[in-house]
Design a protein around this motif. Structure first.
Motif, mmCIF file in Angstrom:
data_model
loop_
_atom_site.group_PDB
_atom_site.id
_atom_site.type_symbol
_atom_site.label_atom_id
_atom_site.label_comp_id
_atom_site.label_asym_id
_atom_site.label_seq_id
_atom_site.Cartn_x
_atom_site.Cartn_y
_atom_site.Cartn_z
ATOM 1 N N SER A 12 65.437 33.790 48.348
ATOM 2 C CA SER A 12 64.541 33.931 47.199
ATOM 3 C C SER A 12 65.063 34.983 46.236
ATOM 4 O O SER A 12 64.988 34.818 45.014
ATOM 5 C CB SER A 12 63.130 34.294 47.670
ATOM 6 O OG SER A 12 62.566 33.245 48.430
ATOM 7 N N LYS A 13 65.595 36.093 46.767
ATOM 8 C CA LYS A 13 66.135 37.144 45.902
ATOM 9 C C LYS A 13 67.343 36.633 45.120
ATOM 10 O O LYS A 13 67.502 36.944 43.935
ATOM 11 C CB LYS A 13 66.515 38.363 46.746
ATOM 12 C CG LYS A 13 65.317 39.134 47.286
ATOM 13 C CD LYS A 13 65.747 40.358 48.064
ATOM 14 C CE LYS A 13 64.544 41.141 48.575
ATOM 15 N NZ LYS A 13 64.941 42.334 49.352
ATOM 16 N N GLU A 33 67.910 33.502 44.303
ATOM 17 C CA GLU A 33 67.424 32.546 43.305
ATOM 18 C C GLU A 33 66.772 33.259 42.131
ATOM 19 O O GLU A 33 66.925 32.848 40.979
ATOM 20 C CB GLU A 33 66.444 31.581 43.970
ATOM 21 C CG GLU A 33 67.137 30.619 44.938
ATOM 22 C CD GLU A 33 66.166 29.769 45.718
ATOM 23 O OE1 GLU A 33 64.951 30.074 45.665
ATOM 24 O OE2 GLU A 33 66.609 28.806 46.374
ATOM 25 N N GLU A 34 66.046 34.352 42.401
ATOM 26 C CA GLU A 34 65.449 35.127 41.310
ATOM 27 C C GLU A 34 66.523 35.741 40.423
ATOM 28 O O GLU A 34 66.395 35.765 39.190
ATOM 29 C CB GLU A 34 64.554 36.223 41.889
ATOM 30 C CG GLU A 34 63.266 35.695 42.529
ATOM 31 C CD GLU A 34 62.508 36.790 43.245
ATOM 32 O OE1 GLU A 34 62.955 37.964 43.174
ATOM 33 O OE2 GLU A 34 61.485 36.484 43.881
ATOM 34 N N SER A 35 67.592 36.238 41.043
ATOM 35 C CA SER A 35 68.680 36.838 40.271
ATOM 36 C C SER A 35 69.376 35.792 39.412
ATOM 37 O O SER A 35 69.660 36.023 38.231
ATOM 38 C CB SER A 35 69.693 37.494 41.215
ATOM 39 O OG SER A 35 69.088 38.526 41.962
ATOM 40 N N HIS A 52 67.330 34.971 36.436
ATOM 41 C CA HIS A 52 67.439 36.011 35.396
ATOM 42 C C HIS A 52 68.672 35.769 34.539
ATOM 43 O O HIS A 52 68.593 35.756 33.302
ATOM 44 C CB HIS A 52 67.516 37.387 36.051
ATOM 45 C CG HIS A 52 68.024 38.457 35.135
ATOM 46 N ND1 HIS A 52 67.244 39.031 34.152
ATOM 47 C CD2 HIS A 52 69.247 39.034 35.020
ATOM 48 C CE1 HIS A 52 67.962 39.918 33.488
ATOM 49 N NE2 HIS A 52 69.178 39.942 33.993
#
Length: 254
Positions: A87-88, A90-92, A95
């Motif tokens: 998830s981290k 994918e969030e990056s 962005h």
């Protein structure tokens, strides 16, 4: 007709078992059955029965009179950790996708294979269609070439022995020798760019990412008619990664 009691009884048993698992997890060195029964408010015979069942299924282990997590519970924990890491990532990527305005890819070279970990895209900026096996065509796309450029010469030759260069489009590098010559000229941390070598109508670029001792790369793609955006976009990506990667928990253990 009286309601069938099996369903609520089963649900209740699952709830009690989960309470016991939570109680075990609150003790670093484990806890005995009597303490777990007391903390969960369960009758001791019920607690014993559930603890034996959880132990039989591998969710708990009994060591020196106390219960601790077993392998099955640890797999669940590791699975949740892996999901959080993904998830981290994918969030990056999301962005950087928004900053650059193009699909962003993250891939690693693991156990001799090219592995596409995650992609961030939008309906207006779709990713490249994986019309030919991404792992077997590393010679043709920017992500694959970037990963191969980070291997030593023997590692590259080993990869090409399993996945030899072959035409994917009319613009694909012509043979193993030509690819190896190209990769040998790529400087450290230098972007790698390919134009319509994997997919006609698409140009791509990738930059190497330091993730421990594992080769990793981030890439972007844009349509051919927007190719003037490619170099500025990949330079923007490189600048963003250099500024933010230290504060992000990139992990390949997923």
């Amino acid at each position: 007709m009286a309601p069938h009691p099996a369903a609520p009884t089963l649900i209740g048993s699952v709830q009690r078992a989960l309470r016991l698992l939570e109680a075990v997890g609150s003790h670093v060195d484990g806890a005995p059955a009597k303490q777990l029964a007391r903390e969960t408010g369960l009758p001791l015979p019920t607690a014993y029965h559930l603890l034996r069942t959880l132990t039989h299924e591998g969710y708990l282990r009994r060591e020196k009179g106390v219960f601790v997590y077993g392998e099955a519970a640890e797999r669940l924990t590791h699975g949740g950790t892996a999901q959080n890491r993904r998830s981290k990532i994918e969030e990056s990527l999301a962005h950087w996708r928004d900053v650059i305005g193009a699909p962003v890819y993250f891939a690693v070279y693991r156990d001799g294979e090219i592995e596409l970990v995650a992609v961030a895209d939008t309906p207006t900026a779709p990713p490249v269609d994986e019309w030919d096996d991404f792992r077997a065509t590393g010679h043709a796309h920017a992500i694959g070439q970037c990963l191969l450029s980070q291997l030593d010469e023997q590692g590259r030759r080993d990869h090409l022995a399993r996945y030899p260069v072959r035409p994917v489009t009319p613009n694909t590098v012509r043979d193993d020798r030509a690819l190896l010559e190209r990769l040998s000229t790529v400087g450290r941390m230098e972007p790698l760019i390919e134009r319509e070598e994997y997919a006609l109508g698409t140009v791509c670029a990738a930059i190497p990412i330091t993730v421990g001792s594992t080769a990793a790369a981030m890439g972007i793609s844009v349509p051919l008619h927007q190719q003037e955006r490619l170099v500025p976009a990949v330079e923007r990506l490189r600048a963003e990664v250099g500024r933010l990667v230290g504060s992000l928990a990139f992990s390949i253990s997923i």
